[in-house]
Motif scaffolding. Structure first.
Motif, PDB file in Angstrom:
ATOM      1  N   ASP A  72      13.515 -10.682 -12.459  1.00  5.71           N
ATOM      2  CA  ASP A  72      14.824 -11.246 -12.123  1.00  5.71           C
ATOM      3  C   ASP A  72      15.817 -10.102 -11.921  1.00  5.71           C
ATOM      4  O   ASP A  72      15.748  -9.078 -12.614  1.00  5.71           O
ATOM      5  CB  ASP A  72      15.322 -12.178 -13.228  1.00  5.71           C
ATOM      6  N   THR A 119      19.206  -9.647  -5.154  1.00  5.34           N
ATOM      7  CA  THR A 119      18.936 -10.753  -6.079  1.00  5.34           C
ATOM      8  C   THR A 119      17.447 -11.008  -6.137  1.00  5.34           C
ATOM      9  O   THR A 119      16.722 -10.849  -5.132  1.00  5.34           O
ATOM     10  CB  THR A 119      19.667 -12.035  -5.626  1.00  5.34           C
ATOM     11  N   ASP A 165      20.086  -9.296 -10.347  1.00  2.00           N
ATOM     12  CA  ASP A 165      21.358  -9.677  -9.726  1.00  2.00           C
ATOM     13  C   ASP A 165      22.265  -8.451  -9.759  1.00  2.00           C
ATOM     14  O   ASP A 165      22.985  -8.209 -10.726  1.00  2.00           O
ATOM     15  CB  ASP A 165      21.990 -10.857 -10.466  1.00  2.00           C
ATOM     16  N   LYS A 168      14.478 -13.717  -8.267  1.00  6.41           N
ATOM     17  CA  LYS A 168      14.311 -14.898  -9.094  1.00  6.41           C
ATOM     18  C   LYS A 168      12.833 -15.230  -9.223  1.00  6.41           C
ATOM     19  O   LYS A 168      12.085 -15.153  -8.249  1.00  6.41           O
ATOM     20  CB  LYS A 168      15.055 -16.087  -8.464  1.00  6.41           C
ATOM     21  N   THR A 169      12.442 -15.594 -10.436  1.00  8.85           N
ATOM     22  CA  THR A 169      11.087 -16.067 -10.705  1.00  8.85           C
ATOM     23  C   THR A 169      11.176 -17.506 -11.167  1.00  8.85           C
ATOM     24  O   THR A 169      11.890 -17.792 -12.138  1.00  8.85           O
ATOM     25  CB  THR A 169      10.395 -15.202 -11.768  1.00  8.85           C
ATOM     26  N   ARG A 170      10.468 -18.383 -10.483  1.00  7.42           N
ATOM     27  CA  ARG A 170      10.573 -19.811 -10.781  1.00  7.42           C
ATOM     28  C   ARG A 170       9.182 -20.445 -10.833  1.00  7.42           C
ATOM     29  O   ARG A 170       8.321 -20.133 -10.002  1.00  7.42           O
ATOM     30  CB  ARG A 170      11.426 -20.497  -9.714  1.00  7.42           C
TER      31      ARG A 170
END
Length: 593
Positions: free
Chosen positions: A474, A490, A476, A492-494
């Motif tokens: 992650d 940015t 930012d 993101k791991t989802r």
């Protein structure tokens, strides 16, 4: 005879009185008294040459008494001393024992019994010019009282010296006073009118002559004041020409009308703060493939500063968007993908103890889906996909410096499905665990943000399905290499769940690199690069999505501008029927307030 006798007596008495007055006058003249002008020192102003000659004469007399002969040079330069024209005007040198033969010596008493002993006569009153000089000097001292305090030592020395010197030194002081004040030019009657005015009373210059400070961003939205919030809305309307209207493997070209509404509302509170953001986007087909959808999100954040370095942060949001045609759970053969709605919220507490930083956050996210509409007019329920995720995150950090704060983060959670068992007989509820090591950066506008690396695992309750696990990344970050340029990163791991039989889901890694450059005050360029990697659990399947975008915004004025952008996106997968490529061009008008 009798009438003349009185006249004879009166005449005799008058002669006797006249004789007596003449006798007294003669006695007074015979008294060897010094001249009154010498006694009262009323001989006028003494020149410096006379004073110097008097001092030299006393020095020669002192050396002569010791048998020394004065130098010839001194005798030549000595000037003639003052001698009164009448003898006996001043006492002789041998008449007074303590006399120094100085012109400043006071007259000495005599042995004459008829002489009347008189008190020393006070010095004459100074002349009018001298009096004015002394008055001017006294006035200057009163006006400069503050400056005189800083020079107390000097004033004390000069006062002491003046008190110990004789009449000659007083004469010098008076002469000095004449030099300081008596020759000063008298101010004119209109001098008061020529004095400088108080700066606050000067006439203000005209508005046209003032230099207006340029605004930092002259084309920024001014906003609308709504209560204690500053509301900034933006409306954008344009047209998009695309080669793949729904970004799917079967998509076709179309011309779409796009309308987007975005807004921000910032609080203007004294202590705490609040921020509300939102957007809505609507697409309709003008020509080509039929598209009619809408999506949007609204989110609010509240920051409250509590006592003892304690801070509370609360968030609440709502999002609605149709299921993407490129999603692994997309349904084939439908006229419209099901609508996915998400309600999420979180509450966090942050505490600072010295250099230690602590944060505890609890979050809830609920997803629910609408029915899918098939091409034959029937619907397919998506109730088995509704779920709620509960998580708790604990963060502990140490501030090495105001710019660097490394921290660790531990996450624990539980995902609960509304249907304990889905239509295929699988228990989809799961337990979530994660751990991350991260670094927070705070270098002001130059560089700020955080990034973390760790591991994330979500174990499904049904033993027939493997756990979804993998590295967690992650980020930012925002970097400004120079004024007017901003670069953002940015990541993101989802975890994406699914209700497909015998499948657990996948992990999606998303990354965006954005750049914004203010070329001119009314011209802004922006660009973006995207990379997405989807890893399917329980198989070797994966998806790679690459995207690139570039755009320009030209502001006609503070409230309206023209915007354009070009975009390309490509998905490559080792699974059948998933590859696609989309190219699009957009041109629109943007209005803000």
């Amino acid at each position: 005879m009798s009438g003349g006798q009185p006249e004879t007596k009166i005449g005799r008495k008058g002669l006797a009185v006249a004789a007596l007055l003449l006798t007294a006058s003669a006695l007074a003249l015979l008294r060897p008294a010094p001249a009154f002008s010498q006694e009262t020192e009323l001989r006028g102003e003494v020149s410096e040459s006379a004073i110097l000659a008097d001092q030299q004469r006393k020095a020669r007399r002192a050396r002569g008494s010791q048998g020394q002969t004065p130098p010839a040079a001194v005798q030549d330069t000595a000037s003639t001393t003052y001698q009164p024209s009448s003898p006996g005007a001043v006492p002789d040198d041998d008449q007074t024992a303590g006399a120094t033969d100085s012109i400043f010596d006071q007259p000495q008493a005599t042995d004459d019994p008829l002489a009347v002993t008189k008190a020393p006569v006070k010095p004459r009153r100074p002349s009018t010019a001298k009096q004015r000089a002394q008055d001017a000097k006294a006035g200057a001292k009163t006006a400069d009282e503050k400056k005189a305090k800083k020079k107390t030592g000097e004033a004390t020395d000069s006062t002491t010296t003046a008190a110990t010197v004789g009449t000659g030194n007083r004469t010098d002081a008076t002469a000095t006073g004449d030099e300081d004040g008596s020759n000063r030019r008298t101010v004119t009657i209109d001098s008061v009118d020529k004095q400088k005015l108080d700066p606050g009373q000067e006439r203000t210059a005209s508005i046209e002559g003032l230099k207006v400070k340029p605004e930092e961003d002259p084309f920024a939205a001014p906003g609308i004041k709504v209560g204690t919030f500053l509301f900034r809305p933006t409306l954008e309307q344009g047209f998009t020409a695309t080669s793949n209207a729904d970004s799917s493997s079967t998509g076709k070209s179309a011309v779409l009308s796009e309308t987007a509404l975005r807004f921000t509302a910032t609080s203007d509170w004294r202590e705490n703060s609040a921020l509300i953001t939102g957007y809505g986007q609507f697409r309709n087909t003008v020509s080509g493939q039929k598209i009619n959808d809408a999506q949007g999100r609204i989110e609010g954040q509240l920051n409250v500063d509590l006592d003892n370095e304690l801070r509370a942060i609360a968030k609440l949001g709502y999002e609605a968007a149709p299921e993407s045609a490129s999603s692994p759970d997309a349904i084939a053969g439908v006229t419209q993908q099901p609508l996915r709605q998400t309600v999420d919220g979180s509450v966090g507490l942050e505490k600072s103890v010295g250099k230690m930083r602590y944060a505890l956050t609890g979050a809830v996210s609920h997803d629910f889906y609408g029915d899918a509409e098939l091409s034959d007019g029937t619907t397919v329920s998506q109730k088995d996909r509704d779920s709620t995720l509960y998580t708790a995150t604990l963060r502990t950090g140490y501030e090495i410096s105001p710019a660097l704060t490394p921290f660790t983060e531990v996450e624990a959670g539980r995902r609960l499905y509304d249907l304990r068992v889905d239509t295929d007989g699988f228990q989809r509820s799961s337990t979530r665990l994660g751990a991350r090591a991260a670094l927070e950066l705070d270098m002001g506008e130059k560089l700020s943000g955080e990034f973390s690396v760790g591991w994330l695992r979500e174990a499904i309750d049904d033993n027939r399905l493997p756990a979804v696990a993998g590295p967690s990344i992650d980020a930012d970050l925002k970097w400004s290499p120079e004024r007017g340029t901003t670069i953002g990163l940015t990541g993101k791991t989802r975890v994406e769940t699914t209700t497909t039989a015998n499948e657990s889901g996948d992990i999606l890694y998303s990354g965006r690199l954005t750049g914004e450059r203010q070329i001119r005050a009314n011209l802004t360029a922006n660009s973006a690069l995207g990379l997405d990697w989807r890893d399917y659990t329980g198989s070797d399947g994966h998806d790679l999505i690459l995207s690139a975008e570039a755009g320009l915004t030209w502001w006609l004025n503070r409230y309206a501008g023209v915007t354009t952008r070009v975009r390309t996106e490509k998905l490559t997968s080792n699974l059948p029927g998933r590859d696609y490529t989309t190219n699009s061009v957009y041109l629109g008008l943007k209005v803000q307030r």
